[in-house]
Design a protein around this motif. Sequence first.
Motif, PDB file in Angstrom:
ATOM      1  N   GLU A 351     -45.347  -6.995   3.043  1.00  0.00           N
ATOM      2  CA  GLU A 351     -46.690  -6.643   2.587  1.00  0.00           C
ATOM      3  C   GLU A 351     -46.624  -5.290   1.884  1.00  0.00           C
ATOM      4  N   PRO A 352     -47.248  -5.158   0.715  1.00  0.00           N
ATOM      5  CA  PRO A 352     -47.110  -3.924  -0.082  1.00  0.00           C
ATOM      6  C   PRO A 352     -47.483  -2.647   0.661  1.00  0.00           C
ATOM      7  N   GLU A 353     -48.397  -2.744   1.611  1.00  0.00           N
ATOM      8  CA  GLU A 353     -48.855  -1.547   2.325  1.00  0.00           C
ATOM      9  C   GLU A 353     -48.010  -1.229   3.561  1.00  0.00           C
ATOM     10  N   PHE A 354     -47.042  -2.104   3.872  1.00  0.00           N
ATOM     11  CA  PHE A 354     -46.287  -1.874   5.097  1.00  0.00           C
ATOM     12  C   PHE A 354     -45.558  -0.532   5.159  1.00  0.00           C
ATOM     13  N   PRO A 355     -44.944  -0.047   4.072  1.00  0.00           N
ATOM     14  CA  PRO A 355     -44.253   1.238   4.196  1.00  0.00           C
ATOM     15  C   PRO A 355     -45.143   2.356   4.751  1.00  0.00           C
ATOM     16  N   GLU A 356     -46.404   2.415   4.291  1.00  0.00           N
ATOM     17  CA  GLU A 356     -47.315   3.451   4.802  1.00  0.00           C
ATOM     18  C   GLU A 356     -47.730   3.160   6.242  1.00  0.00           C
ATOM     19  N   VAL A 357     -48.024   1.885   6.520  1.00  0.00           N
ATOM     20  CA  VAL A 357     -48.439   1.518   7.871  1.00  0.00           C
ATOM     21  C   VAL A 357     -47.282   1.711   8.852  1.00  0.00           C
ATOM     22  N   GLY A 358     -46.079   1.310   8.451  1.00  0.00           N
ATOM     23  CA  GLY A 358     -44.914   1.478   9.309  1.00  0.00           C
ATOM     24  C   GLY A 358     -44.605   2.939   9.582  1.00  0.00           C
ATOM     25  N   ASP A 385     -56.008   4.671  11.074  1.00  0.00           N
ATOM     26  CA  ASP A 385     -55.437   5.052   9.779  1.00  0.00           C
ATOM     27  C   ASP A 385     -54.871   3.836   9.040  1.00  0.00           C
ATOM     28  N   ALA A 386     -54.296   2.908   9.780  1.00  0.00           N
ATOM     29  CA  ALA A 386     -53.739   1.707   9.151  1.00  0.00           C
ATOM     30  C   ALA A 386     -54.839   0.857   8.530  1.00  0.00           C
ATOM     31  N   VAL A 387     -55.964   0.748   9.215  1.00  0.00           N
ATOM     32  CA  VAL A 387     -57.115   0.019   8.667  1.00  0.00           C
ATOM     33  C   VAL A 387     -57.579   0.680   7.369  1.00  0.00           C
ATOM     34  N   ALA A 388     -57.616   2.010   7.379  1.00  0.00           N
ATOM     35  CA  ALA A 388     -58.040   2.745   6.175  1.00  0.00           C
ATOM     36  C   ALA A 388     -57.056   2.509   5.022  1.00  0.00           C
ATOM     37  N   ILE A 389     -55.760   2.455   5.333  1.00  0.00           N
ATOM     38  CA  ILE A 389     -54.741   2.197   4.311  1.00  0.00           C
ATOM     39  C   ILE A 389     -54.970   0.827   3.676  1.00  0.00           C
ATOM     40  N   MET A 390     -55.219  -0.165   4.501  1.00  0.00           N
ATOM     41  CA  MET A 390     -55.410  -1.526   3.992  1.00  0.00           C
ATOM     42  C   MET A 390     -56.697  -1.640   3.176  1.00  0.00           C
ATOM     43  N   LYS A 391     -57.761  -1.012   3.648  1.00  0.00           N
ATOM     44  CA  LYS A 391     -59.028  -1.063   2.915  1.00  0.00           C
ATOM     45  C   LYS A 391     -58.916  -0.358   1.569  1.00  0.00           C
ATOM     46  N   LYS A 392     -58.244   0.778   1.566  1.00  0.00           N
ATOM     47  CA  LYS A 392     -58.064   1.517   0.320  1.00  0.00           C
ATOM     48  C   LYS A 392     -57.305   0.683  -0.703  1.00  0.00           C
ATOM     49  N   ALA A 393     -56.391  -0.165  -0.218  1.00  0.00           N
ATOM     50  CA  ALA A 393     -55.607  -1.031  -1.111  1.00  0.00           C
ATOM     51  C   ALA A 393     -56.379  -2.267  -1.529  1.00  0.00           C
ATOM     52  N   GLY A 394     -57.596  -2.414  -1.017  1.00  0.00           N
ATOM     53  CA  GLY A 394     -58.410  -3.565  -1.397  1.00  0.00           C
ATOM     54  C   GLY A 394     -58.083  -4.833  -0.645  1.00  0.00           C
ATOM     55  N   ARG A 395     -57.359  -4.707   0.481  1.00  0.00           N
ATOM     56  CA  ARG A 395     -57.004  -5.887   1.260  1.00  0.00           C
ATOM     57  C   ARG A 395     -58.171  -6.318   2.159  1.00  0.00           C
ATOM     58  N   THR A 396     -58.308  -7.603   2.345  1.00  0.00           N
ATOM     59  CA  THR A 396     -59.336  -8.154   3.230  1.00  0.00           C
ATOM     60  C   THR A 396     -58.838  -8.163   4.655  1.00  0.00           C
ATOM     61  N   ILE A 397     -59.583  -7.527   5.555  1.00  0.00           N
ATOM     62  CA  ILE A 397     -59.182  -7.492   6.945  1.00  0.00           C
ATOM     63  C   ILE A 397     -60.354  -7.888   7.821  1.00  0.00           C
ATOM     64  N   THR A 398     -60.056  -8.281   9.049  1.00  0.00           N
ATOM     65  CA  THR A 398     -61.097  -8.626  10.025  1.00  0.00           C
ATOM     66  C   THR A 398     -60.995  -7.649  11.177  1.00  0.00           C
ATOM     67  N   GLU A 399     -62.096  -7.006  11.504  1.00  0.00           N
ATOM     68  CA  GLU A 399     -62.071  -6.009  12.590  1.00  0.00           C
ATOM     69  C   GLU A 399     -62.802  -6.543  13.813  1.00  0.00           C
TER      70      GLU A 399
END
Length: 399
Positions: A351-358, A385-399
Amino acid sequence: EWADGDAVVAAIQKYLPEFEAKTGIKVTIDLVSFSNALTQIETELSSGSSAYDSVMNIFIKALRWIRPGWIVPLDDYIAKDKFDIDDFAPALVDAHRLDGKLYAVPFASEVTLMLYRKDILDAAGLKAPTTFTELENVLKTTQKLPDYYSYVMRTIPAGVHFPAPVWMQGFGGNIFKDPPKDVTPTLNTPEAIEAITNFTDLIMKYSIGGGQILNEGDCQNALTQGKAGLWVDALGIFGPVLDPTKSTISDKFAIAMPPGGPKGQFPQIASHALAIPKAAKNKEAAWEFIKWATSKEMLLKGALESTWSTNPRKSVLTNADFAKKYSVAGVNRGELVTKSLEIAKCAYRVEPEFPEVGARLGQAIGEIISKQKSVKDALDAAQKDAVAIMKKAGRTITE
């Protein structure tokens, strides 16, 4: 020109004159550290630079670089030359695919394995641990302070996210909920908290680092100097420990699959590959280089005549001469790599955002072992912070 940050380039350099003499193509290799390669290659690709004709497509950056069109599909080249892509382990190749197209050819396969002092376990009447419970018993039984720590673990934030998911998945958790369908971060679920509690407890109780942040060099030195005994991490960084020219106790080690938890055994994998940037000026020449560097002949030669054990080809991993060279204490590394590639579940890593989340998870682990935060507080903050990273990238997440 080719930019790369992996040590396997040494073998390519050794045989490069053969390629240049055969094709008339001149290759200049730009060597940078792996951590620098992560940013340097991305900078070149995102800027549309034509400085490099081929680059290393790094596993955790693969889709991040493929999706914007920064590198080109290789399917037409593969079909034209009848390149034997089926000889590569599917898990490694699939990491570089998008919408049915292949964008890079693997030249290295990385897996998490367990390196341990077989002589010390034998003396204590112990077998290689296969579960986290057995692992703690081995560490507790063989710890001999202050001279010998039974454990060592790499804990730098951008590196610990390779071994840590062995624990997270073993306890039933993951980095994301159900990648690639659901990329909601899951860093503070009950399973994740249980996993990271066990992971950090072992570090604080038994690792030579204790509450310190260690890199791979620190771990290698502790093991080669006989100051530590067991390490769960990437096969590719075990090299100096197993090299008799660098360690007087190299013959005392053995290798096994990493231990597992109540949900099973989950080795992690990485697939580093060669790609062609969209802006490359010499694409045909770049493909000739990729085809040569990842050919069966080259990968087998590199394995047998150097220390290129992180091999992506099935035919090399199952080769009898490879088994003879890369067996440790009677265990064939090729068989362990093959098994790992078959059972690993690493969709989260591409996943493109994994480096930051990891890296954020790695930071949380550092806060725990240094006792700045409790496990729950550290993972709650990392999750936010991981949720914020994903949202900033425009990814759809469920909280």
